[in-house]
Design a protein around this motif. Structure first.
Motif, PDB file in Angstrom:
ATOM      1  N   ASN A 389       0.834  -1.203   0.000  1.00 17.15           N
ATOM      2  CA  ASN A 389       0.000   0.000   0.000  1.00 17.15           C
ATOM      3  C   ASN A 389       0.868   1.253   0.000  1.00 17.15           C
ATOM      4  OD1 ASN A 389      -2.664   1.172   0.211  1.00 17.15           O
ATOM      5  ND2 ASN A 389      -2.097   1.809   2.274  1.00 17.15           N
ATOM      6  N   GLY A 390       0.664   2.144  -0.966  1.00 15.65           N
ATOM      7  CA  GLY A 390       1.436   3.375  -1.066  1.00 15.65           C
ATOM      8  C   GLY A 390       2.700   3.252  -1.889  1.00 15.65           C
ATOM      9  N   CYS A 391       3.012   2.041  -2.385  1.00 17.30           N
ATOM     10  CA  CYS A 391       4.156   1.891  -3.284  1.00 17.30           C
ATOM     11  C   CYS A 391       3.747   2.338  -4.691  1.00 17.30           C
ATOM     12  CB  CYS A 391       4.633   0.442  -3.331  1.00 17.30           C
ATOM     13  SG  CYS A 391       5.394  -0.145  -1.803  1.00 17.30           S
ATOM     14  N   ALA A 392       4.617   3.076  -5.351  1.00 15.58           N
ATOM     15  CA  ALA A 392       4.274   3.582  -6.686  1.00 15.58           C
ATOM     16  C   ALA A 392       5.542   3.886  -7.460  1.00 15.58           C
ATOM     17  CB  ALA A 392       3.409   4.840  -6.580  1.00 15.58           C
ATOM     18  N   MET A 393       5.423   3.817  -8.785  1.00 14.89           N
ATOM     19  CA  MET A 393       6.529   4.143  -9.674  1.00 14.89           C
ATOM     20  C   MET A 393       6.070   5.214 -10.655  1.00 14.89           C
ATOM     21  SD  MET A 393       8.920   1.551 -11.892  1.00 14.89           S
ATOM     22  CE  MET A 393       8.006   1.651 -13.426  1.00 14.89           C
ATOM     23  N   GLY A 394       6.991   6.059 -11.056  1.00 16.50           N
ATOM     24  CA  GLY A 394       6.648   7.110 -11.998  1.00 16.50           C
ATOM     25  C   GLY A 394       7.819   7.472 -12.879  1.00 16.50           C
ATOM     26  N   GLY A 395       7.556   8.319 -13.858  1.00 16.73           N
ATOM     27  CA  GLY A 395       8.593   8.770 -14.756  1.00 16.73           C
ATOM     28  C   GLY A 395       9.522   9.791 -14.144  1.00 16.73           C
ATOM     29  N   CYS A 396       9.237  10.201 -12.922  1.00 18.62           N
ATOM     30  CA  CYS A 396      10.103  11.070 -12.132  1.00 18.62           C
ATOM     31  C   CYS A 396       9.668  10.910 -10.684  1.00 18.62           C
ATOM     32  CB  CYS A 396       9.993  12.534 -12.580  1.00 18.62           C
ATOM     33  SG  CYS A 396       8.323  13.217 -12.416  1.00 18.62           S
ATOM     34  N   LEU A 397      10.457  11.447  -9.765  1.00 19.08           N
ATOM     35  CA  LEU A 397      10.141  11.285  -8.346  1.00 19.08           C
ATOM     36  C   LEU A 397       8.811  11.946  -8.004  1.00 19.08           C
ATOM     37  CD1 LEU A 397      11.304  10.088  -5.737  1.00 19.08           C
ATOM     38  CD2 LEU A 397      12.384  12.308  -5.301  1.00 19.08           C
ATOM     39  N   GLU A 398       8.551  13.116  -8.567  1.00 19.04           N
ATOM     40  CA  GLU A 398       7.307  13.824  -8.274  1.00 19.04           C
ATOM     41  C   GLU A 398       6.097  13.000  -8.701  1.00 19.04           C
ATOM     42  OE1 GLU A 398      10.686  16.511  -8.396  1.00 19.04           O
ATOM     43  OE2 GLU A 398       9.943  15.020  -9.819  1.00 19.04           O
ATOM     44  N   HIS A 605      15.548   0.714 -11.803  1.00 18.84           N
ATOM     45  CA  HIS A 605      14.585   1.746 -12.173  1.00 18.84           C
ATOM     46  C   HIS A 605      15.260   2.863 -12.970  1.00 18.84           C
ATOM     47  CE1 HIS A 605      12.403   0.172  -8.450  1.00 18.84           C
ATOM     48  NE2 HIS A 605      11.582  -0.052  -9.447  1.00 18.84           N
ATOM     49  N   ARG A 606      16.431   3.271 -12.523  1.00 18.94           N
ATOM     50  CA  ARG A 606      17.123   4.372 -13.199  1.00 18.94           C
ATOM     51  C   ARG A 606      17.506   4.008 -14.626  1.00 18.94           C
ATOM     52  NH1 ARG A 606      19.776   4.474  -8.057  1.00 18.94           N
ATOM     53  NH2 ARG A 606      18.862   6.106  -6.741  1.00 18.94           N
ATOM     54  N   ALA A 607      17.708   2.711 -14.891  1.00 22.93           N
ATOM     55  CA  ALA A 607      18.050   2.289 -16.251  1.00 22.93           C
ATOM     56  C   ALA A 607      16.971   2.690 -17.248  1.00 22.93           C
ATOM     57  CB  ALA A 607      18.268   0.775 -16.294  1.00 22.93           C
ATOM     58  N   GLY A 608      15.724   2.785 -16.797  1.00 17.16           N
ATOM     59  CA  GLY A 608      14.628   3.214 -17.655  1.00 17.16           C
ATOM     60  C   GLY A 608      14.134   4.607 -17.352  1.00 17.16           C
ATOM     61  N   SER A 609      14.897   5.374 -16.543  1.00 19.43           N
ATOM     62  CA  SER A 609      14.533   6.755 -16.156  1.00 19.43           C
ATOM     63  C   SER A 609      13.250   6.783 -15.335  1.00 19.43           C
ATOM     64  CB  SER A 609      14.399   7.651 -17.394  1.00 19.43           C
ATOM     65  OG  SER A 609      15.601   7.680 -18.122  1.00 19.43           O
ATOM     66  N   PHE A 610      13.136   5.867 -14.370  1.00 17.96           N
ATOM     67  CA  PHE A 610      11.976   5.823 -13.486  1.00 17.96           C
ATOM     68  C   PHE A 610      12.395   6.082 -12.047  1.00 17.96           C
ATOM     69  CE2 PHE A 610      10.634   2.888 -16.955  1.00 17.96           C
ATOM     70  CZ  PHE A 610       9.562   3.640 -17.412  1.00 17.96           C
ATOM     71  N   ALA A 611      11.400   6.398 -11.231  1.00 22.13           N
ATOM     72  CA  ALA A 611      11.581   6.534  -9.785  1.00 22.13           C
ATOM     73  C   ALA A 611      10.521   5.701  -9.090  1.00 22.13           C
ATOM     74  CB  ALA A 611      11.466   8.001  -9.365  1.00 22.13           C
TER      75      ALA A 611
END
Length: 665
Positions: A389-398, A605-611
């Motif tokens: 719960n509350g775990c998430a991934m995005g294209g940037c930290l924001e 994650h950084r390999a694909g520019s994700f956070a």
């Protein structure tokens, strides 16, 4: 084979093997291109590179010697059904041979069982020679090995690595021993690799978060990357049957809406580690499934920073978050037979990780058990149940933080409605501007025989959250009479689309229960302690005797149009994602709540520019599965909010809280 280096280097290439068929074939191919020597492992000075056609017993020694000599090395190893060639270590790539070995081990089907066999019989298995190894297979592997090495020494790309950003050193080749088919596999570095890995230490400065400007494609778009446009690039980075973080992606055909599944390479070995994609087309569902699997990869255990703090909260003081604010258990529950959790106390020593408190404006320590749901060793005190719960991934930290907050809001709204028995308003789907919404509901009714009703569960923050209830219109006693799902988004109609996709998944798998399962459901109606795992919640509410527990929600009342909620659901039209995040943060902070974020981002994650992040909002209701695991005590907001929103005539007491297991799937 591509043309190799035209003139051989002055320095020779060493071959260090075991004298077997693969060793002899490799030496023969090397000798045609480079000066060949067969030195002792410790005598590599003056060599251009070293090839190791042998089992892994020699690899550790060769690695140390090659590193000392400052030269690349490349392993060839025969397994039961294939020869593994590469990757080149110490060359231009990032992943070492041990990384590749780990990736292959993790990507296997039922990897945890293979690792058990490896632990028990590894020495015997390593000594066993594959009966499928032939001269032809050895010759093919040797040619491939020399070609990979030549590419590394000359800087020439191999055919699979001509695209920008790809390097030969993080790719290995595989020769199938039965067919001699050759396949090429990209492998990312493995951050926990015992040879080249090593996580940086966790610390307060690394946890500090300062949101930066992230211009959006449009005000109503809340993703900064078009992942569908990057589809092939992301598959190349992450998806590989032999060594990918995600071994495969499969369409789930036959359901009412397009869906895809992507298992995560993991030793945990359960379907909860799968990523699911649920959209309106299979292409988008597939890439969404891959990204959700990567999100789970970040939440399992620390793979971005090494945990460095082990202490009690009494020792740490106010630098550490008080676990009570995230929900614990009433004292009497610890006395129940078989209850698996320890009583928390201030002197309980445990691992802590650094997160960032937006209310304090500073880093704060968080129990590792809350931040990573599968990180725990047998020595760590097991004092709480926690999930993703509350775990998430995005294209940037924001973007990741914003998505994590939306998930917290969704689960909090669902549980607040259930535990507070709030008669939230029903919403008329036919009034939606997005005409796909009523069409989806009608499609689901036609395909599954379930009538879907929508309810607005939006709480005091004004973040659009919805309950969807699927009611069995066929009145079939063999399947669930009611199924529930939750969804959220910054725009209300997008939240409804999200919850309908969740509902489609549930309705697709609405089980026909046999007599034994119906008897088990009846037992759970009588004794909620029998609800132990996620699936039990749905089984319980397949029984007709549990249906009256929904009276507070399903009572007769007129459905309201979307337009009547516009003020409650209003979201500013920002052109920068940072503004959306700041808006969301203030909706919690201005009501006296904190938002705590642990950055779970890994090198993968950084390999694909994700956070990737874990978002916690102390005071919100945590999603749990298994009735004895529920954490509602010590969270005073649960007693207050139903009254403040006008759903109850007074503030609740602990005795007013719904005692029944929740129906979240």
């Amino acid at each position: 084979m591509p043309e190799r280096t035209s003139c051989a280097p002055a320095r020779p290439v060493a071959v260090i093997g075991d004298g077997g068929l693969l060793d002899r074939a490799t030496a023969a191919v090397v000798a045609r291109t480079y000066p060949l020597i067969r030195p002792d492992i410790g005598a590599l000075d003056g060599c251009a590179a070293v090839l190791v056609p042998s089992d892994s017993a020699l690899h550790a020694e060769v690695r140390k010697a090659a590193e000392a000599a400052g030269i690349p090395w490349l392993p060839l190893r025969t397994e039961a059904d294939a020869i593994q060639v590469g990757p080149v270590a110490g060359g231009p790539g990032d992943a070492c041979p041990t990384c590749a070995d780990w990736r292959r081990r993790l990507a296997r089907d039922k990897a945890q069982h293979h690792e058990t066999l490896r632990a028990r019989h590894g020495t015997a298995l390593a000594a066993h020679r594959s009966p499928l190894l032939t001269r032809a297979a050895a010759a093919v592997a040797a040619e491939l090995a020399v070609d990979l090495l030549d590419a590394a020494l000359s800087g020439r790309p191999v055919p699979e690595d001509t695209a920008e950003g790809r390097r030969p050193g993080d790719r290995f080749l595989q020769v199938d021993l039965a067919s001699l088919a050759v396949s090429s596999h990209r492998c990312l570095p493995y951050s926990l690799c015992e040879d080249c890995g090593g996580l940086p230490p966790d610390g307060p400065e690394a946890a500090r978060i300062t949101p930066v400007s992230r211009p959006k494609p449009a005000p109503d778009v809340f993703r900064v990357q078009n992942v569908v446009a990057r589809e092939q690039e992301l598959y190349d980075i992450y998806v590989d049957s032999a060594a990918g973080v995600v071994p495969c992606v499969d369409d789930e055909r036959g359901g009412p809406l397009p869906r895809a599944v992507a298992p995560l390479s993991s030793l945990r070995g359960n379907s909860s580690q799968h990523g699911w994609g649920r959209t309106t087309d299979y292409r988008t569902s597939r890439i969404t499934a891959v990204l959700e699997a990567l999100e789970r990869f970040g939440g399992e255990q620390p793979r971005g920073r090494r945990t460095t703090v082990t202490a009690s909260r009494r020792e740490l003081g106010e630098r550490a978050l008080d676990p009570h604010v995230l929900g614990l258990y009433p004292d009497e529950r610890y006395d129940l037979p078989g209850f698996p959790y320890l009583r928390y106390h201030e002197d309980l020593v445990m691992p802590w990780v650094w997160g960032y408190s937006f209310a304090r404006g500073e880093p704060v320590l968080v129990p590792e058990r809350y931040a990573y749901y599968a990180a725990h060793s047998h020595d760590d005190p097991r004092f709480v149940y926690e999930i993703s719960n509350g775990c998430a991934m995005g294209g940037c930290l924001e973007e990741a933080i914003l998505c994590g907050l939306l998930e917290v809001a969704e689960r909090d709204a669902f549980l607040m409605t259930w535990y507070g028995r709030m008669p939230i308003p029903r919403v008329d789907p036919g009034s939606a501007r997005d005409r796909s919404i009523p069409m989806m509901i009608e499609h689901l009714r036609h395909r599954t025989g379930y009538e879907v009703q929508l309810y607005s569960a939006t709480l005091e923050q004004g973040v659009p959250c919805f309950w969807a209830v699927g009611l069995d219109a066929l009145d079939d006693p063999g399947r669930p009479r009611v199924l529930c799902a939750g969804g959220s988004a910054l725009l209300a109609e997008k939240a409804v689309v999200n919850v309908l996709h969740e509902m489609a998944h549930l309705l697709e798998h609405a089980k026909i229960y046999d007599a034994e399962e119906r008897a088990r459901a009846a037992a759970m109606v009588r004794d909620p302690s029998l609800v132990k795992v996620m699936g039990d919640h749905s089984v319980l509410y397949s029984h007709e005797d549990a249906f009256d527990r929904f009276d507070f929600l399903l009572g007769e009342r007129e459905a309201r149009p979307f337009a009547s909620f516009e003020e409650q659901w209003r979201w500013p039209a920002h052109t920068d994602l940072r503004a959306d995040l700041e808006e969301m943060l203030h909706r919690y902070l201005d009501r006296g709540m904190d938002v705590v974020v642990v950055d779970q981002t890994t090198p993968e994650h950084r390999a694909g520019s994700f956070a990737c992040v874990k978002v916690m909002v102390p005071g919100t209701l945590p999603m749990t599965f298994g009735h004895q695991n529920r954490r509602v005590d010590g969270l005073p907001r649960l007693l207050r909010v139903p009254y403040e929103l006008g759903y109850r005539e007074r503030e609740l007491t602990p005795e007013d809280i719904n005692p029944h297991p929740h129906p979240f799937p």
